[in-house]
Design a protein around this motif. Structure first.
Motif, PDB file in Angstrom:
ATOM      1  N   PRO A  46       0.805  -1.242   0.000  1.00  0.00           N
ATOM      2  CA  PRO A  46       0.000   0.000   0.000  1.00  0.00           C
ATOM      3  C   PRO A  46       0.834   1.287   0.000  1.00  0.00           C
ATOM      4  O   PRO A  46       2.053   1.268   0.138  1.00  0.00           O
ATOM      5  CB  PRO A  46      -0.784  -0.087   1.324  1.00  0.00           C
ATOM      6  N   GLU A  47       0.095   2.400  -0.094  1.00  0.00           N
ATOM      7  CA  GLU A  47       0.652   3.751   0.104  1.00  0.00           C
ATOM      8  C   GLU A  47       1.186   3.854   1.542  1.00  0.00           C
ATOM      9  O   GLU A  47       0.569   3.307   2.468  1.00  0.00           O
ATOM     10  CB  GLU A  47      -0.498   4.748  -0.089  1.00  0.00           C
ATOM     11  N   LEU A  48       2.269   4.562   1.743  1.00  0.00           N
ATOM     12  CA  LEU A  48       2.831   4.801   3.090  1.00  0.00           C
ATOM     13  C   LEU A  48       2.772   3.504   3.902  1.00  0.00           C
ATOM     14  O   LEU A  48       2.188   3.457   4.999  1.00  0.00           O
ATOM     15  CB  LEU A  48       2.080   5.933   3.800  1.00  0.00           C
ATOM     16  N   ARG A 123       6.097  10.113  -7.551  1.00  0.00           N
ATOM     17  CA  ARG A 123       5.728  10.945  -6.400  1.00  0.00           C
ATOM     18  C   ARG A 123       4.311  11.459  -6.603  1.00  0.00           C
ATOM     19  O   ARG A 123       4.010  12.083  -7.631  1.00  0.00           O
ATOM     20  CB  ARG A 123       6.711  12.119  -6.268  1.00  0.00           C
ATOM     21  N   LYS A 124       3.466  11.223  -5.609  1.00  0.00           N
ATOM     22  CA  LYS A 124       2.019  11.489  -5.712  1.00  0.00           C
ATOM     23  C   LYS A 124       1.727  12.926  -6.165  1.00  0.00           C
ATOM     24  O   LYS A 124       2.228  13.883  -5.574  1.00  0.00           O
ATOM     25  CB  LYS A 124       1.370  11.227  -4.348  1.00  0.00           C
ATOM     26  N   VAL A 125       0.874  13.031  -7.169  1.00  0.00           N
ATOM     27  CA  VAL A 125       0.519  14.329  -7.740  1.00  0.00           C
ATOM     28  C   VAL A 125      -0.739  14.910  -7.078  1.00  0.00           C
ATOM     29  O   VAL A 125      -0.769  16.068  -6.690  1.00  0.00           O
ATOM     30  CB  VAL A 125       0.339  14.198  -9.272  1.00  0.00           C
ATOM     31  N   LEU A 142      -3.832  15.830   6.412  1.00  0.00           N
ATOM     32  CA  LEU A 142      -2.865  16.910   6.191  1.00  0.00           C
ATOM     33  C   LEU A 142      -1.808  16.586   5.142  1.00  0.00           C
ATOM     34  O   LEU A 142      -0.655  17.018   5.259  1.00  0.00           O
ATOM     35  CB  LEU A 142      -2.203  17.254   7.538  1.00  0.00           C
ATOM     36  N   GLU A 143      -2.214  15.877   4.097  1.00  0.00           N
ATOM     37  CA  GLU A 143      -1.209  15.552   3.065  1.00  0.00           C
ATOM     38  C   GLU A 143      -0.614  16.813   2.443  1.00  0.00           C
ATOM     39  O   GLU A 143       0.561  16.842   2.089  1.00  0.00           O
ATOM     40  CB  GLU A 143      -1.819  14.662   1.981  1.00  0.00           C
ATOM     41  N   LYS A 144      -1.433  17.861   2.319  1.00  0.00           N
ATOM     42  CA  LYS A 144      -0.909  19.101   1.712  1.00  0.00           C
ATOM     43  C   LYS A 144       0.090  19.788   2.641  1.00  0.00           C
ATOM     44  O   LYS A 144       0.845  20.649   2.198  1.00  0.00           O
ATOM     45  CB  LYS A 144      -2.068  20.038   1.357  1.00  0.00           C
ATOM     46  N   ILE A 172      -0.903   6.897  -6.874  1.00  0.00           N
ATOM     47  CA  ILE A 172      -0.982   6.730  -5.420  1.00  0.00           C
ATOM     48  C   ILE A 172      -2.325   7.261  -4.934  1.00  0.00           C
ATOM     49  O   ILE A 172      -2.659   8.434  -5.124  1.00  0.00           O
ATOM     50  CB  ILE A 172       0.179   7.451  -4.692  1.00  0.00           C
ATOM     51  N   CYS A 173      -3.072   6.372  -4.338  1.00  0.00           N
ATOM     52  CA  CYS A 173      -4.339   6.650  -3.650  1.00  0.00           C
ATOM     53  C   CYS A 173      -5.250   7.627  -4.382  1.00  0.00           C
ATOM     54  O   CYS A 173      -5.889   7.266  -5.355  1.00  0.00           O
ATOM     55  CB  CYS A 173      -4.079   7.095  -2.213  1.00  0.00           C
ATOM     56  N   ASN A 174      -5.307   8.887  -3.943  1.00  0.00           N
ATOM     57  CA  ASN A 174      -6.263   9.827  -4.514  1.00  0.00           C
ATOM     58  C   ASN A 174      -6.097   9.994  -6.022  1.00  0.00           C
ATOM     59  O   ASN A 174      -7.069  10.276  -6.739  1.00  0.00           O
ATOM     60  CB  ASN A 174      -6.128  11.186  -3.813  1.00  0.00           C
ATOM     61  N   ASP A 175      -4.893   9.751  -6.549  1.00  0.00           N
ATOM     62  CA  ASP A 175      -4.667   9.822  -8.004  1.00  0.00           C
ATOM     63  C   ASP A 175      -5.658   8.949  -8.770  1.00  0.00           C
ATOM     64  O   ASP A 175      -5.988   9.237  -9.926  1.00  0.00           O
ATOM     65  CB  ASP A 175      -3.264   9.287  -8.357  1.00  0.00           C
ATOM     66  N   ARG A 176      -6.093   7.838  -8.133  1.00  0.00           N
ATOM     67  CA  ARG A 176      -6.932   6.889  -8.876  1.00  0.00           C
ATOM     68  C   ARG A 176      -8.274   7.478  -9.267  1.00  0.00           C
ATOM     69  O   ARG A 176      -8.968   6.940 -10.126  1.00  0.00           O
ATOM     70  CB  ARG A 176      -7.149   5.601  -8.062  1.00  0.00           C
ATOM     71  N   ARG A 177      -8.649   8.570  -8.618  1.00  0.00           N
ATOM     72  CA  ARG A 177      -9.957   9.179  -8.888  1.00  0.00           C
ATOM     73  C   ARG A 177      -9.917  10.165 -10.050  1.00  0.00           C
ATOM     74  O   ARG A 177     -10.937  10.753 -10.406  1.00  0.00           O
ATOM     75  CB  ARG A 177     -10.448   9.911  -7.625  1.00  0.00           C
ATOM     76  N   TRP A 178      -8.722  10.376 -10.635  1.00  0.00           N
ATOM     77  CA  TRP A 178      -8.538  11.406 -11.659  1.00  0.00           C
ATOM     78  C   TRP A 178      -8.254  10.758 -12.995  1.00  0.00           C
ATOM     79  O   TRP A 178      -7.153  10.256 -13.242  1.00  0.00           O
ATOM     80  CB  TRP A 178      -7.407  12.353 -11.237  1.00  0.00           C
ATOM     81  N   TYR A 197      -3.211   2.523  -1.469  1.00  0.00           N
ATOM     82  CA  TYR A 197      -4.090   3.554  -0.906  1.00  0.00           C
ATOM     83  C   TYR A 197      -4.348   3.362   0.583  1.00  0.00           C
ATOM     84  O   TYR A 197      -4.203   2.274   1.135  1.00  0.00           O
ATOM     85  CB  TYR A 197      -5.405   3.656  -1.683  1.00  0.00           C
ATOM     86  N   ASN A 198      -4.699   4.491   1.220  1.00  0.00           N
ATOM     87  CA  ASN A 198      -5.161   4.557   2.616  1.00  0.00           C
ATOM     88  C   ASN A 198      -6.429   5.377   2.576  1.00  0.00           C
ATOM     89  O   ASN A 198      -6.359   6.611   2.516  1.00  0.00           O
ATOM     90  CB  ASN A 198      -4.161   5.339   3.489  1.00  0.00           C
ATOM     91  N   THR A 199      -7.569   4.731   2.578  1.00  0.00           N
ATOM     92  CA  THR A 199      -8.810   5.515   2.471  1.00  0.00           C
ATOM     93  C   THR A 199      -9.709   5.252   3.672  1.00  0.00           C
ATOM     94  O   THR A 199     -10.074   4.105   3.941  1.00  0.00           O
ATOM     95  CB  THR A 199      -9.546   5.206   1.153  1.00  0.00           C
ATOM     96  N   PRO A 200     -10.069   6.331   4.396  1.00  0.00           N
ATOM     97  CA  PRO A 200     -10.941   6.170   5.559  1.00  0.00           C
ATOM     98  C   PRO A 200     -12.327   5.660   5.154  1.00  0.00           C
ATOM     99  O   PRO A 200     -12.835   6.018   4.090  1.00  0.00           O
ATOM    100  CB  PRO A 200     -11.041   7.592   6.128  1.00  0.00           C
TER     101      PRO A 200
HETATM  102  N1  CDT Z   1      -4.531   8.824   0.997  1.00  0.00           N
HETATM  103  C1  CDT Z   1      -5.462   9.329   0.184  1.00  0.00           C
HETATM  104  O1  CDT Z   1      -5.161   9.900  -0.847  1.00  0.00           O
HETATM  105  N2  CDT Z   1      -6.756   9.235   0.604  1.00  0.00           N
HETATM  106  C2  CDT Z   1      -7.848   9.850  -0.075  1.00  0.00           C
HETATM  107  C3  CDT Z   1      -8.905  10.193   0.895  1.00  0.00           C
HETATM  108  C4  CDT Z   1      -8.829  11.592   1.166  1.00  0.00           C
HETATM  109  S1  CDT Z   1     -10.049  12.165   2.240  1.00  0.00           S
HETATM  110  C5  CDT Z   1      -9.546  13.780   2.433  1.00  0.00           C
HETATM  111  C6  CDT Z   1      -8.480   9.021  -1.172  1.00  0.00           C
HETATM  112  O2  CDT Z   1      -8.771   9.579  -2.228  1.00  0.00           O
HETATM  113  O3  CDT Z   1      -8.741   7.839  -0.985  1.00  0.00           O
END
Ligand code: CDT
Length: 320
Positions: A46-48, A123-125, A142-144, A172-178, A197-200
């Motif tokens: 996974p990520e991190l 490196r995650k965009v 707080l990724e930003k 990496i993680c959030n990139d997959r949504r773009w 990914y690490n998604t809550p």
């Molecule tokens: N790690 C990561 O990119 N997680 C995001 C959730 C962000 S919620 C502010 C994701 O897109 O899964």
């Protein structure tokens, strides 16, 4: 020449804030052993992957968070992973927090050849979340604050895997949504996209309701459409379970170029899922419906590069 390779998503259960890298690395080495027993050629972590998802914790002074970052790769802490990759002849994708010699911080992933050489770095965009403490949020993201936007683009490279060669790329993680990110990989004929990914499980933004089951659905939808629209395999590997009271949803998947889920994790713990993938299955989509050279219309896509935020459309009103 057979272009069959066995891909694995090595999902990790939770890593608590108090746990050291040795705990995570020990668990990861055990997953590599399991991968070897199952004839796996490439393992995607996974990520991190080496620590808890630390961007949920606010630090006023970012230097106080320095202990979450790797300053070299491999390092003493990660050497057992590189040794396991070599011992078993398995390629390895690893996500980690990177601090460069000149003090820059990135959310990074590497692909390591079984020899231990780093083949590709990304490196995650698309960094989600925010930079300053947000009192409205139930949990900080707080990724930003902790990372700069990746400066390597979306690279793809052709590398030897299991007696064949594969075009590999990473998100990496959030990139997959773009979709833009996937398409940049697709334009380089990517065959395997590795992503951690690490998604809550819950939307912590606190600005509206999002049903829990849709969180997983949106993740799968993104990976499946990315694979289908770019004719590639995808290995999407989660961290799952409860880290210091904060739940991550797991549900790692391996997806084929038709967008079908070939394997899916069913636990929230350490779990290896595998799929035998014929890389030639990427050819159908690429030579028919998604033959980019034949069908893309770049003259109509100007807004994609010219504009970042959306704008309101012109308003039509009836003449009569
Ligand atoms: N790690 C990561 O990119 N997680 C995001 C959730 C962000 S919620 C502010 C994701 O897109 O899964």
């Amino acid at each position: 020449m057979s272009r069959n390779i066995v891909l694995a998503a090595a999902q990790l259960g939770p890593i608590q804030k108090a746990e050291g890298r040795d705990v995570a690395v020990g668990r990861m080495v055990r997953l590599m052993e399991k991968a070897h027993q199952r004839g796996v050629n490439v393992v995607v972590f996974p990520e991190l992957a080496l620590t808890t998802f630390f961007p949920r914790w606010y630090e006023e002074d970012i230097a106080v968070a320095d202990h979450w970052y790797e300053t070299s790769m491999p390092s003493n802490a990660t050497a057992p992973l590189f040794e396991a990759a070599k011992k078993y002849g398995i390629g390895m994708h690893l996500g980690y927090a990177e601090k460069t010699p000149d003090g820059r911080r990135f959310n990074t992933a590497i692909y390591v050849h079984p020899t231990g050489e780093i083949v590709l770095k990304y490196r995650k965009v698309h960094l989600p979340g925010h930079k300053e403490f947000d009192p409205i949020r139930k949990v900080q993201h707080l990724e930003k604050r902790y990372f700069e936007v990746g400066d390597l683009g979306f690279p793809v490279i052709r590398a030897p895997i299991a007696g064949t060669e594969a075009n590999i790329g990473m998100l990496i993680c959030n990139d997959r949504r773009w979709p833009e990110a996937w398409r940049v990989l697709g334009l380089q004929q990517v065959e395997v996209v590795m992503l951690g990914y690490n998604t809550p499980s819950l939307n912590m933004d606190n600005r509206g309701f999002e049903a829990h089951h849709l969180r997983v659905e949106h993740s799968h939808l993104s990976v499946r459409s990315g694979c289908y629209q770019n004719s590639c395999f995808g290995v999407a590997t989660a961290k799952g379970g409860t880290e210091d009271g904060h739940e991550l949803f797991g549900h790692s998947i391996i997806v084929n170029p038709q967008g079908e889920i070939m394997a899916q994790a069913t636990s929230w713990g350490d779990e290896l899922i595998t799929a035998e993938c014929n890389l030639d299955d990427t050819k159908l989509g690429r030579s028919t419906i998604f033959n980019f050279a034949a069908h893309r219309r770049t003259e109509a896509y100007g807004r994609i590069l010219e504009q970042t935020g959306s704008v309101a459309p012109a308003t039509w009103t009836p003449k009569g």
